[in-house]
Write a protein that holds these residues in place. Structure first.
Motif, short mmCIF file in Angstrom:
data_model
loop_
_atom_site.label_atom_id
_atom_site.label_comp_id
_atom_site.label_asym_id
_atom_site.label_seq_id
_atom_site.Cartn_x
_atom_site.Cartn_y
_atom_site.Cartn_z
N ARG A 86 -0.01 57.05 -30.43
CA ARG A 86 1.21 56.27 -30.64
C ARG A 86 0.84 54.92 -31.26
O ARG A 86 0.14 54.11 -30.64
N ASP A 90 6.05 53.70 -33.53
CA ASP A 90 6.30 55.11 -33.16
C ASP A 90 7.16 55.15 -31.91
O ASP A 90 6.92 54.38 -30.98
N ALA A 92 8.25 58.51 -30.84
CA ALA A 92 8.40 59.95 -30.56
C ALA A 92 8.26 60.23 -29.07
O ALA A 92 7.57 59.49 -28.36
#
Ligand code: AMP
Ligand code: MG
Length: 430
Positions: A86, A90, A92
């Protein structure tokens, strides 16, 4: 003719703070905030990694109590799967669970399930480069739950007032305003100060004066003094001692927050300034102050509907008189217009011991150029040779003005005088 303190009181009574303006952050530096800034988000807005390393579950690490007595458990090596990576930016969906960590960069959101960051420097056996799909060996003797994580709202909460009206805005405050979501701030504005030098004898600095001509030294000097106060000088050049050019220059200058004129306020045949100001609708508040140098000073106000009044100073033409009047009267007025107290605009004043005898004036208080020096035993003041109200060279060698009360006679070496200091000696004097 009125006393200095009375003149200062009348100025403070007449001056009003200028209405605030909404400006971009980068244009607000040095100004005073005039409306609170309330954060629109938490800061940090989410749990943020503060180190490059591995986001881990605390369940994989020895409990803090085991480390307190420096047990061997503290030095345990923990081997984990690197499940993902990460970077900052980011978001996600990733989860950390026992046995599994996420390689993470400073500034990235901490994934769910992670409750500490183990810095990359704690990876051993050459596993610092471990990326997704490989394993990392971590040894962190000072491991603590929550380490290297800035929690959501740790710094401030949405709805919190992060800056209160009244603070002076420097770079850190403006950075904070940006963090809190304020792209603009409501703040004080630097007063705009028009400057007119009057006198038919005056020529610009670039001209070598012919017989009868005098260089306009007040123009640049007053503009510099205005800028030094954090205000904005608008030099309007020279107006001769004739009604029409004077009228036109005054009309232009009255559009500013303050108008400074120099010259033309004494009792000579061509001292047209008071009459020209009256004709332009400027009300006289006072004319002449018991002061040396600076006696002829004129002060008035130009009022108009729905705007702050323009303060108008007719400063004496002699340069030292002009500057002394600026120090005593214009500075506090500028401070008030900028939203500060009159006192905030005044130079600091210190008691100091006289190094040489000096004579006052029988009728008027005198501000005499001097050097103020911090000696081990305290402050001393030395009166400088000074040729009077036109002697800028004498003034330029001074770092202060010593106050000699009216009728004080000759003050002897060792007596105490008060000195208005051009330098900030406050640290040394305390
Ligand atoms: P006034 O106040 O107009 O009577 O001027 C007093 C003295 O100051 C005269 O000698 C003027 O020539 C001089 N003076 C006036 N204005 C300026 C100026 N802007 N720069 C330098 N000297 C000035
Ligand atoms: Mg003149």
């Amino acid at each position: 003719m009125i006393e200095i303190a009375e003149a200062q009181r009348l100025i403070a009574e007449t001056a009003v703070v200028l209405p605030p303006r909404r400006v971009r952050l980068e244009d607000a530096v040095g100004q005073q905030l005039r409306a609170d800034i309330v954060a629109d988000v938490d800061s940090p807005p989410w749990d943020r990694a503060m180190m490059d390393g591995f986001a881990v579950s605390a369940a994989d690490f020895p409990a803090p109590s085991a480390q307190a007595d420096d047990s061997t458990a503290a030095h345990e090596i923990v081997e984990l799967d690197v499940a993902a990576e990460r970077a900052a930016g980011d978001a996600a969906g990733l989860t950390v669970c026992p046995g599994r960590c996420v390689r993470i960069m400073t500034g990235a959101p901490v994934p769910p399930g992670a409750d500490a960051i183990v810095p990359i420097e704690r990876a051993i056996d050459g596993t610092a480069a471990a990326h997704a799909g490989s394993r990392v060996r971590l040894q962190d003797p000072r491991f603590r739950i929550g380490q290297h994580i800035a929690r959501q709202g740790d710094s401030f909460r949405a709805g919190q007032t992060v800056l209160r009206a009244g603070v002076r805005l420097a770079a850190p405050q403006l950075g904070l305003a940006a963090e809190a979501g304020a792209g603009h701030v409501v703040c004080s504005v630097p007063p705009r100060v028009a400057i007119i030098a009057t006198g038919s004898e005056l020529v610009p600095v670039g001209v070598v004066p012919a017989y009868g001509q005098t260089r306009n030294s007040n123009g640049p000097m007053l503009a510099a003094a205005v800028n030094e106060c954090g205000a904005e000088a608008l030099p309007l050049g020279i107006a001769g001692d004739k009604p029409e050019p004077l009228r036109a220059a005054i009309a232009q200058g009255l559009a500013a927050d303050m108008l400074l004129l120099s010259g033309g306020v004494s009792a000579g045949d061509y001292d047209l300034v008071p009459g020209a100001l009256a004709a332009a609708g400027v009300e006289c508040v006072f004319h002449k102050v018991r002061l040396k140098p600076g006696k002829p000073i004129w002060f008035g106000v130009f009022r108009r509907a729905a705007a702050a009044p323009t303060l108008v100073f007719g400063l004496p033409g002699n340069p030292v008189s002009s500057l002394v009047c600026f120090e005593l009267f214009v500075r506090p007025a500028l401070a008030i217009q900028a939203g500060q107290s009159a006192a905030a605009g005044q130079r600091p004043v210190f008691p100091a011991q006289l190094l040489a005898a000096v004579k006052g004036n029988a009728k008027r208080p005198v501000y005499h150029p001097c050097t103020l020096t911090q000696e081990p035993a305290g402050l001393t003041a030395e009166p400088l040779p000074w040729g009077g109200s036109a002697d800028l060279l004498g003034l330029s060698r001074a770092n202060g003005l010593m106050f000699l009360p009216a009728g004080c006679g000759e003050l002897a070496v060792g007596e105490t005088v008060t000195v208005l200091s051009f330098d900030s000696l406050s640290n040394q004097a305390e």
